[in-house]
Design an enzyme around this catalytic site. Sequence first.
Site, PDB file in Angstrom:
ATOM      1  N   PHE A   1     -12.326 -12.603  18.180  1.00  0.00           N
ATOM      2  CA  PHE A   1     -11.045 -11.878  18.146  1.00  0.00           C
ATOM      3  C   PHE A   1      -9.846 -12.813  18.154  1.00  0.00           C
ATOM      4  O   PHE A   1      -8.741 -12.420  17.782  1.00  0.00           O
ATOM      5  CB  PHE A   1     -10.957 -10.881  19.310  1.00  0.00           C
ATOM      6  CG  PHE A   1     -10.518 -11.487  20.612  1.00  0.00           C
ATOM      7  CD1 PHE A   1     -11.426 -12.039  21.491  1.00  0.00           C
ATOM      8  CD2 PHE A   1      -9.169 -11.514  20.943  1.00  0.00           C
ATOM      9  CE1 PHE A   1     -11.014 -12.609  22.675  1.00  0.00           C
ATOM     10  CE2 PHE A   1      -8.741 -12.075  22.138  1.00  0.00           C
ATOM     11  CZ  PHE A   1      -9.673 -12.635  23.004  1.00  0.00           C
ATOM     12  N   LYS A   2     -10.051 -14.069  18.575  1.00  0.00           N
ATOM     13  CA  LYS A   2      -8.914 -14.986  18.655  1.00  0.00           C
ATOM     14  C   LYS A   2      -8.260 -15.207  17.292  1.00  0.00           C
ATOM     15  O   LYS A   2      -7.094 -15.577  17.224  1.00  0.00           O
ATOM     16  CB  LYS A   2      -9.335 -16.299  19.304  1.00  0.00           C
ATOM     17  CG  LYS A   2      -9.670 -16.092  20.783  1.00  0.00           C
ATOM     18  CD  LYS A   2      -9.944 -17.345  21.537  1.00  0.00           C
ATOM     19  CE  LYS A   2     -10.112 -17.073  23.024  1.00  0.00           C
ATOM     20  NZ  LYS A   2     -11.375 -16.357  23.356  1.00  0.00           N
ATOM     21  N   ASP A   3      -8.998 -14.951  16.219  1.00  0.00           N
ATOM     22  CA  ASP A   3      -8.406 -15.068  14.881  1.00  0.00           C
ATOM     23  C   ASP A   3      -7.218 -14.116  14.689  1.00  0.00           C
ATOM     24  O   ASP A   3      -6.301 -14.441  13.939  1.00  0.00           O
ATOM     25  CB  ASP A   3      -9.451 -14.762  13.804  1.00  0.00           C
ATOM     26  CG  ASP A   3     -10.501 -15.859  13.679  1.00  0.00           C
ATOM     27  OD1 ASP A   3     -10.161 -17.046  13.857  1.00  0.00           O
ATOM     28  OD2 ASP A   3     -11.668 -15.520  13.388  1.00  0.00           O
TER      29      ASP A   3
END
Length: 462
Positions: free
Chosen positions: A111-113
């Site tokens: 999810f850090k993208d």
Amino acid sequence: MKYISTRGNAPELGFEDTMLTGLARDGGLYVPAGIPQMGRDDIAALAGLSYEDTAFRVMRPFVGDSFSDAEFRDLIERAYAGFDHAARAPLKQLAPGHFLLELFHGPTLAFKDFAMQLIGQLFQHALARRGERVTIVGATSGDTGSAAIEAFRGLPNVDVFILFPHGRVSEVQRRQMTTPADANVHALALDGDFDDCQARLKDMFNDFAFRDAVKLAGVNSINWARVLAQVVYYFSSAVSLGAPDRPVGFTVPTGNFGDVFAGYIARRMGLPVDRLVVATNQNDILHRCLNGQGYFKGETRPSISPSMDIQVSSNFERALFYAHDGDGRAVAALMDELASGGFTVSQGALETLREQFGSGRASEAETLATIAATLENSGELICPHTAVGVKVAEEMRDPPVPMITLATAHPAKFPAAVEEASGVFPPLPPRMSDLYERSERVTRIANDLGDLQDFIRGHVGA
Ligand SMILES: *Cc1c(COP(=O)(O)O)cnc(C)c1O
């Protein structure tokens, strides 16, 4: 839109400076001076919009005049163009009333993208306009480093150096950091553990001469722009399940508290969020704290959900700030106590926190069992972080209110644990299937501040 520090003793900044600065000068974290509101009609109007259009409407009021509407729209488009699912953050149904929000369709499968890809674009645009360059240095135990490299690779006004502990990240994580060929990207394998990487990073930020000489910038999870980017998928998913007419709950696999704090902001903006549940692994300082046992550091115990192996959740400071009605001095006093081990939360603040956040924990055995059970019951293979969330969500959900569990990484990023639990080896998505064949580029480096600084000075703007 102005931003203020959680410790009440740093200059107020606009959005762009808040983003480029990261940490406030008094050691605090920036929060918006007021939280923009979305009324029922504004939320209803999000139905059927693309992810990018939703992102524009949700984030626009926070950005102020840092970017024009057209610029901001364009940067959002670019940020999510590399995702391999047209919905960007699709929902999948696991069981009646229980949904998974798949946040792993970006370039590094976590999810850090969502936040990194956007701040890569925002940084580049702001720096080019100012005619400045910065050097981004980050320390990673895995997911953050690859997301930062993917976000900043090839951008003309940025150099990026990522420190990771040699031999202590998974092969997929390492290859994601070492295979991008862009000249402005440097993966540094440090002889030490993750704490050593973080300590050297801190040393570099505290060496003001070095910091100014290379124009050091940070993009760790306390950066407000990262939190903001994560608010969007709370809106997009809730609206697809019937918000604003129907409230929804969220369960969030939590480490540094950035992702779940974005859910809190969504609720404060007006999204009808019923339960907002913090799910922790065996490193459960947040769960203990919300249960009234105080916030005391222990030893980090390595787990099969390594991106949640933390002792101190940096973004929790923001929740404490709101639980103390914006009293920066009270927050600063707690953070002083934390430096010498921990603190107890006052009765009033604890009640406020418990109204806002539920919590639960999953042991290693429970995490493995949840991966196996989820595959059997729904056909979905989930990563260990997501499994922590699914286990806690099953305990905490309140039918008929739908519960959305955030699926924070793709199972192929953590193949060993997934295979151990389920007997199934999770394959990489097709666009990455040659990751194991790509050639690697990495510099092994001693756990030594001088060596690191020499390397960075010698490679900026190369
Ligand atoms: C970073 C990360 C988390 C924890 O998110 P926080 O915002 O730090 O709470 C959970 N799962 C995965 C896969 C991550 O990479």
